[in-house]
Design an enzyme around this catalytic site. Structure first.
Site: not given
Ligand code: GAL
Length: 669
Positions: A113, A151-152, A308, A316, A356-359
């Site tokens: 992305r 987004n960001e 968020e 990450w 992001e499955k481990f988030h």
């Molecule tokens: C943010 C992002 C989200 C998601 C999140 C994970 O920076 O806007 O889409 O990736 O991090 O922590």
């Protein structure tokens, strides 16, 4: 600005919702569980471009209609995203020239992305088209209460060295400077024979043999910020052509590097922010508080949305630490205490596939029987009991100066020391104030500062003449100013101020700097008989009216003035010429508080109490980060339990929100 009200009644609660990742039957379970958790707002569609416009110009809104209808039928409002942070594969295939080129000439590919070139006309067209289509279709949809553009911005990529970016940079420079002579003067191109004779020869500061021209790099940072903001404005206006709901885009406050949020915040209806704890930091909640205060400040004190944060670990960072029981709640309430009227997470349901499955998520892989989901439900109920807090304001007496342009400039190469950083100094001063229980606003150095008793400048390397005049006037009128080292060194072109380091603040501080003396090893500062350890940085100060308060002992500046105090007009200017630690700063700021007439509230260590002032009552939000119970002298109605309190026992790790007894009962500073 359009006419609008806050997106939900009371405090907004929810998160990013990505139903497109799940089969239809899961959506029904989602909304049922959202209701159970007290969710009233979700962000939808942020990464859905490929599903909404599967081929260029061909739209498929059927599934989104169904999602919005379902949410609305269940009383859940929608913050509708424009999906432009993740262009579809067809976009990259059709417009390959829109891809970002890095400083080293690498062309960024699809399959992840991230924004394409913010200077790409094809991207601008495609992004405003999808934003406009969405707005036209959903402007009147009863579920949609807010728009979430992109987004960001700035993450994960922003700087672009593609030919179209270089051409746009040149146009931007022509506009800024008018003539090549002016550009050559501003960039100091006589140095290393960089003088330009043709506009076509001026480029972006791509990879160079040695360090690139710093003024050019600084302008490129400004340009990049400007281009991304232009993308936002184009989408925002495409939405406004059809819709009346408030429009936001999610910032990253202190974690953002490429966006000057003072400028961005002027363009949105509601400020929103993303914040994630930094795992290596055992006291990451202090960074969280900083981020929240900075977000409220760019919002100019108005309520904002925490768009968020995470219910537990992210995925990450290198080594991702899960939140301890109760930590999510403390985080959420700290944001609320510092002005957030919306508490949202990334994301509602944990993704099975993808990066992001481990988030963590509100609904983890482990399901509703999990600790995290129980805490999510509990938090929803807590926020439900805090509805009356919405709209109240935080009103600090202290401002901390924060300027992204100074950050960009200070972090260029070939400074006197790469161990003296903008963010590190900002955090250290902030942490000192936080530990003293002193709530702060952040301010731009050219803002009106007259409402503050104390202004602190932890990292003001770049100071314009206008800012210097502003700070000097602030002190002349009775303000107290505390300036940290390596200050007022350069102007807006990263050129040293005529007359030497610190010259623009010489009148107000009564001191300037002859030479920087970075420390090898350690030294000390003697202040009122106390020896404070210091390292990294010292300066050879030349006094011009200021009195010496602290003296270097040992190190390269042995015996010279380290900390000074100067009376200017009816106020006072302090200069701390070394990089003191949080602990070593304690006696320094204590003296500064005394000058400013600030009395720190004296809370137990590790406990924060923040006051939100409502129209009729003050609300005291208390968060105990310690492993021990504490007693606080708060009286009134504790809103979460409904109990009347007169002296509050706050258990280890607990939170409380007290409506102060009587109208406007005093709170901490
Ligand atoms: C943010 C992002 C989200 C998601 C999140 C994970 O920076 O806007 O889409 O990736 O991090 O922590």
């Amino acid at each position: 600005m359009s006419e609008w009200t806050w997106p939900t009644p009371g405090i907004s609660y929810g998160g990013d919702y990505n139903p497109e990742q799940w089969p239809r039957h899961v959506w029904d379970e989602d909304v049922a569980l959202m209701r159970e958790a007290g969710v009233n707002l979700v962000s939808v569609g942020i990464f859905s471009w490929a599903m909404l416009e599967p081929r260029e110009g061909e739209f498929d809104f059927g599934w989104l209609d169904e999602v919005l209808d379902l949410l609305h039928a269940n009383g859940i409002a929608v913050d509708l995203g424009t999906p432009t942070a993740a262009p579809p594969a067809w976009f990259y295939a059709t417009y390959p020239d829109s891809r970002v080129v890095t400083r080293d000439g690498v062309v960024i590919g699809p399959g992840s992305r991230g924004m394409v070139s913010p200077s790409s006309a094809a991207y601008r067209r495609a992004a405003t088209r999808i934003a406009g289509e969405l707005a036209q279709r959903y402007a009147e949809h009863a579920a949609v209460v807010m728009w979430h553009v992109h987004n960001e911005y700035g993450a994960p990529v922003s700087d672009d060295y593609s030919p179209q970016s270089v051409a746009a940079f040149r146009d931007w420079l022509r506009e800024r400077y008018g003539s090549l002579d002016a550009l050559n003067a501003a960039w100091g191109t006589a140095f290393w024979g960089q003088v330009y004779g043709e506009w076509e020869h001026v480029g972006a500061p791509a990879a160079t043999a040695s360090t690139a021209n710093p003024a050019q790099q600084l302008d490129f940072a400004r340009f990049t910020d400007h281009q991304m903001r232009a993308c936002f404005i184009a989408e925002r206006d495409a939405i406004r052509a059809h819709a009346r709901q408030p429009i936001t885009t999610n910032f990253m406050a202190h974690q953002s590097y490429n966006t000057d949020l003072w400028r961005w915040a002027r363009e949105v209806d509601i400020v929103s922010d993303d914040h994630y704890l930094w795992s290596p930091d055992p006291e990451a909640h202090i960074g969280l508080a900083l981020s929240a205060d900075l977000t409220r400040s760019v919002a100019r004190g108005k309520p904002w949305v925490l768009m968020e944060h995470s219910t537990s670990a992210v995925n990450w960072q290198g080594h991702n630490i899960a939140k301890r029981p109760g930590e999510m709640r403390r985080n959420a309430l700290t944001h609320l205490g510092r002005g957030a009227d919306g508490i949202l997470f990334f994301q509602w349901r944990a993704s099975r596939s993808g990066a992001e499955k481990f988030h963590s998520a509100m609904l983890p892989h482990a399901g509703t029987g999990s600790r995290v989901f129980r805490e999510v439900v509990e938090l929803g109920s807590t926020l439900g009991s805090l509805a009356e807090v919405a709209g109240s304001r935080v009103r600090p007496q202290v401002a901390v100066l924060y300027d992204w342009e100074s950050l960009w400039a200070q972090e260029l190469e070939w400074r006197p020391s790469d161990r003296l950083g903008f963010r590190e100094r900002m955090r250290t001063y902030y942490e000192r104030l936080w530990r003293d229980g002193v709530t702060v606003d952040f301010a731009h150095p050219e803002d009106d500062l007259s409402g503050y008793r104390l202004v602190v400048a932890p990292a003001s390397y770049l100071v314009t003449d206008a800012a210097a005049k502003n700070l000097t006037g602030y002190v002349a009128e009775g303000g107290t100013l505390l300036v940290s080292c390596f200050a007022a060194v350069v102007d807006e072109y990263d050129a040293v101020h005529p007359g030497g380091f610190g010259t623009p603040l010489r009148t107000v501080l009564g001191v300037a700097t002859e030479e920087f003396l970075p420390i090898r090893g350690a030294a000390e500062v003697e202040l009122a008989g106390e020896r404070l350890p210091t390292e990294v940085w010292a300066e050879h100060l030349v006094l011009d009216g200021a009195e010496t308060r602290g003296v270097y002992r040992g190190g390269p500046a042995d015996g010279m003035a380290a900390i000074t105090r100067h009376t200017h007009g009816s106020g006072t200017g302090w200069y701390v010429s070394t990089a003191l630690s949080v602990e070593a700063l304690a006696p320094v700021v204590a003296a500064v508080y005394a000058d400013a007439g600030i009395v720190p509230p004296g809370r137990p260590e590790g406990v924060e109490v923040i006051t939100r002032h409502g129209e009729t009552h003050d609300y005291l939000v208390a968060v105990n980060h310690r492993d021990q119970d504490v007693r606080l002298d708060l009286a009134g109605t504790e809103l979460i339990s409904g109990a009347e309190v007169d002296g509050l026992r706050l258990a280890a790790g607990a939170t409380a929100v007290v409506r102060a007894g009587g109208d406007r009962a005093g709170g901490p500073a």
